[in-house]
Design an enzyme around this catalytic site. Sequence first.
Site, short mmCIF file in Angstrom:
data_model
loop_
_atom_site.label_atom_id
_atom_site.label_comp_id
_atom_site.label_asym_id
_atom_site.label_seq_id
_atom_site.Cartn_x
_atom_site.Cartn_y
_atom_site.Cartn_z
N ASP A 413 0.93 -1.14 -0.01
CA ASP A 413 -0.02 0.02 0.07
C ASP A 413 1.00 1.21 0.04
O ASP A 413 2.20 1.17 0.36
CB ASP A 413 -0.93 -0.17 1.22
CG ASP A 413 -1.84 1.12 1.36
OD1 ASP A 413 -2.30 1.57 0.30
OD2 ASP A 413 -2.02 1.72 2.62
N LYS A 414 0.22 2.40 -0.26
CA LYS A 414 1.40 3.46 -0.24
C LYS A 414 0.95 4.28 0.86
O LYS A 414 2.02 4.54 1.72
CB LYS A 414 0.71 4.38 -1.58
CG LYS A 414 1.59 5.94 -1.49
CD LYS A 414 1.10 6.52 -2.86
CE LYS A 414 0.10 7.51 -2.39
NZ LYS A 414 0.11 8.52 -1.42
N PHE A 701 -18.68 8.28 4.04
CA PHE A 701 -17.88 7.79 2.90
C PHE A 701 -17.83 6.27 2.88
O PHE A 701 -17.69 5.52 3.89
CB PHE A 701 -16.41 8.33 3.34
CG PHE A 701 -15.32 7.89 2.29
CD1 PHE A 701 -15.32 8.76 1.10
CD2 PHE A 701 -14.85 6.75 2.40
CE1 PHE A 701 -14.26 8.26 0.18
CE2 PHE A 701 -13.57 6.30 1.44
CZ PHE A 701 -13.45 7.06 0.49
N ARG A 765 -1.97 14.53 -2.10
CA ARG A 765 -3.26 14.01 -1.93
C ARG A 765 -4.50 14.90 -2.42
O ARG A 765 -4.44 16.08 -1.59
CB ARG A 765 -3.69 13.12 -0.79
CG ARG A 765 -2.83 11.98 -0.42
CD ARG A 765 -2.68 11.46 1.01
NE ARG A 765 -4.05 10.92 1.54
CZ ARG A 765 -4.74 10.01 1.10
NH1 ARG A 765 -3.73 9.13 0.59
NH2 ARG A 765 -5.85 9.68 1.58
N ASP A 847 -4.81 6.39 -4.86
CA ASP A 847 -4.73 7.78 -5.33
C ASP A 847 -4.63 7.66 -6.62
O ASP A 847 -4.74 6.65 -7.12
CB ASP A 847 -3.17 8.08 -4.85
CG ASP A 847 -3.36 8.48 -3.43
OD1 ASP A 847 -4.25 8.70 -2.57
OD2 ASP A 847 -2.08 8.46 -2.69
N ASP A 980 -1.41 -1.00 6.01
CA ASP A 980 -1.46 -0.43 7.41
C ASP A 980 -2.96 -0.30 7.82
O ASP A 980 -3.21 0.02 8.95
CB ASP A 980 -0.94 0.90 7.50
CG ASP A 980 -1.44 2.15 6.80
OD1 ASP A 980 -1.43 3.00 7.49
OD2 ASP A 980 -1.72 1.77 5.67
N ASN A 983 -8.68 -1.39 4.67
CA ASN A 983 -8.75 -1.54 3.24
C ASN A 983 -7.45 -2.33 2.78
O ASN A 983 -7.53 -2.68 1.53
CB ASN A 983 -8.79 -0.14 2.46
CG ASN A 983 -7.35 0.57 2.79
OD1 ASN A 983 -6.65 0.64 3.48
ND2 ASN A 983 -7.06 1.61 1.59
N ASP A 984 -6.45 -2.72 3.49
CA ASP A 984 -5.42 -3.65 2.96
C ASP A 984 -5.66 -5.07 3.51
O ASP A 984 -4.77 -5.80 3.18
CB ASP A 984 -4.10 -2.92 3.43
CG ASP A 984 -3.95 -1.46 3.17
OD1 ASP A 984 -4.10 -1.36 1.83
OD2 ASP A 984 -3.44 -0.75 3.56
#
Length: 1294
Positions: A413-414, A701, A765, A847, A980, A983-984
């Site tokens: 992940d970023k 969201f 972002r 992103d 982290d 969503n991962d």
Amino acid sequence: MTWTSPLTLLQRGWTRHRDQDGPIRKVVSNLPFEDLRKREQPNRQYEGNAIKTNKYRLWSFLPMNLFEQFHRLANIYFVGLAILNFIPVVNAFQPEVALIPICIILALTAVKDGWEDFRRYQTDQQLNNMPCYIFRRRLMCFVERRWKDVRVGDFVKVLSNEIIPADILLLHTSDPNGVCHMETANLDGETNLKQRKVVPGFSTLGEPFQPQTFESTVVCENPNNNLNLFKGFIERPDKRRSGFGIDSLLLRGCTVRNTDDAAGIVVYAGHETKSMLNNNGPRYKRSKIERKMNTDVLFCVLLLFFMCLIGALGHAIWLETFSTMPSYIVPDSNGNYISSALAGFYMFFTMIILLQVMIPVSLYVSIELVKMGQIFFITQDAELYDQELDSRVQCRALNITEDLGQIQYVFSDKTGTLTENKMVFKRCTIMGTEYCHEENAARLAVINGGGSEEEEVTIYQKTKLPPLFPLEELQDGHTGHKNDANTQVAAASRRRSKVAAGAQSDMAFSSPLETVVVPDRKLLLEVDHQMASIQTGPYLDFFLALAICNTVVVSTLTAQRQRVKGHCNSSYSGSSSHNMGQWFKISSVQKFFSSMRFKRNGETLADPFAIDEDEPDTFHISSVSNSRPGQKVISSEGKDKRSLSGSEEVCYEAHSPDEAALIHAAKAYGFTMVERTPRYVTVKLPNETLLKFEVLDVLTFDSTRRRMSIIVRHPHTNEIIMYTKGADSAVMEKLGNVFSVESAAKQIAVRTQKDLDMYARDGLRTLCFAKKVISEQEFKAWFTCRQEALSAIDEKEERLMETANCIENNLTLLGATGIEDRLQENVPETIQALRRAGMQVWVLTGDKPETAVNIAYSCKLLDHEDLVFTFTTNKKSVCKMRLEDTLSEVRRTRGGLGLDPQFRGYNSTFTDPLMEPSIGLVIDGPTLNHALSDDLVEQFVELCKYCRAVLCCRVTPLQKSSVVKVIRQKLRVMTLAVGDGANDVNMIQAADVGIGVSGQEGMQAVMASDFAITRFKHLQRLLLVHGHWCYSRLANMVIYFFYKNVAYVNLLFWYQFFCGFSGTAMIDYWLMIFFNLFFTSAPPIMFGIMDKEVSDSTLLSLPELYRRGQHSEGYRRSTFWIAILDAFYQSLVCFFIPYWTYNDSDIGIFSFGTPMNTVSLFTIILHLAIEIKSWTVVHWVIMVGSVLVYFILTLAYSAICISCNPPSDPYWIMHKQMADPMFYLVCILTTVVALLPRYTLHVLKGTLAPSLHLRARQLERLPSSCREQQIREWRGFRDTCISASLSSSACPSA
């Protein structure tokens, strides 16, 4: 007492079973049925709150544990052989003796399991007996009971700072707004507060809670482990329904904060609560070596079968050579002799018993011990310790440590993994005008640069630990003397790295880097102009959207996380928190929080954080003042000094760093959110006016919409306004037809899009903000549909999504923001090291492509010399055409170089160049959907094989896991995923090895991972050092174990050729048992835990050494068979040299076998000595100790065993052998001849064809200066060759 027929009881049981399998759960109050027996209670079919995680009871421990152990085929195999040995016609040893090895192994495993289960039992008892308050109708009040007494349908009250005992539907709180704040740190590690609200329309605010009047039915979904989803409704007696969701559920294990008390009805209890359903304990996976080892065990079984078949046939043939039966063959009870064929059949089973050690029964136990030792050394590595977080690496999967040394693909992940996830507000664009915030950029540069004479930074700390700075220093910091302050700054900067990490702020995303924003002067003038003239306009709407379109929780200094004093059960809080922390195995890390004051030319830009002087029981949080830039505000120090600031300070508890950055940016311009309740949100404007918006609905969201909206009623105009924020693509597509016609709105959208592209190129972002004015009629019609969706059970999420998409259209664009998320420390170096080690690094992020590409270049995932292909299309046909064209070009280039993509970048030496063009691939989410379709996935995977780096942008969590699965299954490679956030989780669980980063987004990724680290840079040492060590050690140990068993058992097999295949052993069976249990058990375990082929510094300096594990060079099929052949050779030598020595002598059978046993021990021990790469004191002690233990036990056994194994006994045999010089000559000669081929092979390989690892060990013997120079020369030559090859090969491709 009334009698109930068995048929009725059976019917009730069936009803309970049927209800459990139903789609919904119905809960009613237990109060009207309080006097009835338990089996007549309406909620009797639901589980109680007492938990039981231990598996055994005292009476069931033995049978249950044995049943579990017999799930291992090896245990069944050896127990079957022990039972077979009780059959007289096939037994090889004394039946009782044959049971000893397997009984010892079963007993040791049972003791370990019993101790672990007893510890679980103690933890269960502590939790079950924690106090809580349950309402009782007889007493008409809440009474103190234990957690285990709670049942579904009970009304439970939880006080401030107490842990919630069950999943409770919130019906009442002491807060006048019907709000309860909950901290979920024990559950998911997040320290920010979650806001829970009373079920809408149920409780009258301000009135006391009366559970006895509750006559409604709670209808909700059946228990599940989704912590973010809960749906249901309350049905009143008049059939009216009130829907509720996860925002009305108090979760077991969480802690109530900032609320005096909260009460509700229990809907899930015990093992059905969401926290218990998520508590799966350590993860168990099968490693690659274990899967390969199981295959080799089958080979050993086949080898054993073949050897037993030879023994059976040999015995039958041997019997056929006699004309009459020999006298030593005993007939049956009828005086008849069995036939030769039947005797051979019986001998087959006798040989299985005799040669059973061929199957390494102790190998599995030894592997568990070795992995426990490896995990211990990993967790104790000081280089993997994070001093700031006071956290070390966690090993949650206990049996895949060696997989860390075989990783080929890394998926990362970023945000929060490669970056800090500390969002810093940098720029914004409003109505097409861009504001660069140069002053704020200068402030950030000063912070990064370590300070300046024009700026003053004061750091404070207050923890339960002894203060780092004396009280006098802190007081001097408030005086404002510049020289003293600068001295403190210098001292603080020097000591910052030494700060004890046990002092953590209780509020997330609260560092001055994130909270302090210097306004842009031009934008500030524009805001002041609108405020002074019309007090409305797009600029004000933009900052109002920043301030209220979020889920930030607001609290004040008077609502700190403070223990309720004077309460009767306050003493339980500390121990309860400790127990829950133990239970969920989440260590509460503590960090110090600092406050910073910036001055420029005498103007105060931001206010320092306060230092709370309360008692140690107070839970401290950071606070931000309600001051506007330019105003002089005195910092508050505790409750007594709060009035000095002129207004009460507020604390922001953000759920994400993005929200924290945005709300502090709004505050910097004077738009301060001062209060948030479920029904209202209050914002203080720059002119000190308070706007109290009525909140009509919040559209939260989600990863599908990628938007969030809040619908409010404006207090002045009475208009219904919806403010929306989200990803640029998610908001732009909802602007209606703004791009189709020429208008001012189109010009604004076009200029905003250009600014967004610029932000993305700078690596920022981006978020877009928009608004919509909704008419009363439209809102009423929509709100009716929304309430129906909220009250639904089936397809609730789909219906809520549909209603959100229905209202979120025809938006008016306000502007956009650019937020910086900085790279973590040493990320570029880590990625370069991983790639040098032969790993392909992919980054999967949500992103936009421009932002992700910028970060990819910053972290050295992509180089500017790389040939980068970018795939962005919504059409499958275009995607297919691009894939075909790109593949043909890449094949042509690579084919001309003669490269095999499967071994891309692999070298056999340090100096061989990587003759390949460097290709990168950037692909977005919509294109990835097409690429992963059935007809294009093969082409996509083939293209990825040629790519050095792949960057997937705008991908969803589901797409992340799909990519990992496709690469793992199609290429059959070892994959690692690191992330982290929540969503991962899917990506982490889909990979062979999952790494969780315990960062800013809670512990969901850590809880789902196999290993947990705190920084991405730790991945380098975890893989290149510990991964390499674990793989090499375990691979060598497993091979050695197979060799050891085969070499020893073959001694018995060769003897069968000289005893008529009668199943006779020339070694005493007790000594055979001792040989595997005591004499040769410790050395291989020590070998698997402590052997160090190459030092850690060399492994980090030469990442290429890691490649051996990627290609399974340490444990190949050829390696296994070479070890087996070597074992056969050594067993031949160990048998026949003593045989020829003592041939035609009159020694007994055990006198003949004792030299063989001794020689075999020397050979096996010295064989291991040849394989050991690094000798320590521990190695010497265990190796020499094993030999000493052999002689001591053998001598003692020979001295005391007078009649242990009639008719032959080993009495005094060892003493006689040791008195004979021939014994020592045989031992020396046989050992030398047995080990000579292996030693010679090692010498020749090291001389003629040294491996990378041997050359690395040779480097370690050089002086440090020479060693570093040699490594630099090799690297420099290698990099020069790579650059030359890339330059020459990249031109044709372009």
